[in-house]
Motif scaffolding. Structure first.
Motif, short mmCIF file in Angstrom:
data_model
loop_
_atom_site.label_atom_id
_atom_site.label_comp_id
_atom_site.label_asym_id
_atom_site.label_seq_id
_atom_site.Cartn_x
_atom_site.Cartn_y
_atom_site.Cartn_z
N VAL A 146 -11.10 25.58 -27.47
CA VAL A 146 -10.22 24.61 -26.82
C VAL A 146 -8.86 25.23 -26.50
N LYS A 147 -8.35 26.07 -27.39
CA LYS A 147 -7.06 26.72 -27.14
C LYS A 147 -7.13 27.63 -25.93
N TYR A 156 -7.18 25.47 -22.94
CA TYR A 156 -5.84 24.91 -22.73
C TYR A 156 -4.98 25.90 -21.96
N TRP A 157 -4.95 27.15 -22.39
CA TRP A 157 -4.09 28.14 -21.72
C TRP A 157 -4.58 28.45 -20.31
N TRP A 205 -2.79 17.26 -19.67
CA TRP A 205 -3.70 18.32 -20.10
C TRP A 205 -3.58 18.58 -21.59
N ARG A 206 -2.33 18.57 -22.09
CA ARG A 206 -2.09 18.78 -23.52
C ARG A 206 -2.74 17.66 -24.35
N CYS A 221 -6.55 18.06 -24.35
CA CYS A 221 -6.99 19.14 -25.25
C CYS A 221 -6.82 18.74 -26.71
N GLU A 222 -5.73 18.06 -27.03
CA GLU A 222 -5.55 17.59 -28.40
C GLU A 222 -6.64 16.58 -28.77
N ILE A 250 -3.22 25.63 -18.29
CA ILE A 250 -1.78 25.76 -18.08
C ILE A 250 -1.49 26.80 -17.00
#
Length: 102
Positions: A21-22, A25-26, A72-73, A76-77, A29
């Protein structure tokens, strides 16, 4: 790098998606940043024909980028929370199984 082994990947004993997921996420971004840059250039292009329209486009691009990054944050959270719930339920199941054997 992500904290899982080939056995984890092939055995479905541990969810690897929560580790990814991280990375997702990036990537989101970075793509959002590239989209924001392209919108800023488009706003300057609109300014050649209409200064007020270009400024409005620029402000909309900035506000849209901020809202998009926040959305988006949160998304993802939410995925991390869902995988965390899955992991906790697995722990509860193991604890209950151990408790019934004792």
């Amino acid at each position: 790098m992500f904290g899982f082994t080939l056995k984890d990947f092939l055995g479905f004993e541990r969810m690897v998606a929560s580790s990814l997921v991280k990375l997702v996420y990036w990537i989101g971004i970075i793509l959002g940043g590239l989209a924001a840059i392209s919108q800023v250039f488009a706003a300057f292009g609109v300014m050649r024909y209409s200064f007020g329209g270009g400024i409005s486009y620029l402000l909309a691009a900035i506000v849209g980028t901020v809202i998009g990054v926040l959305f988006w944050r949160v998304l993802c959270e939410g995925m991390i929370i869902m995988f965390g719930i899955y992991d906790r339920l697995g722990e509860i199941k193991r604890d209950l199984a151990r408790g019934s054997q004792a």
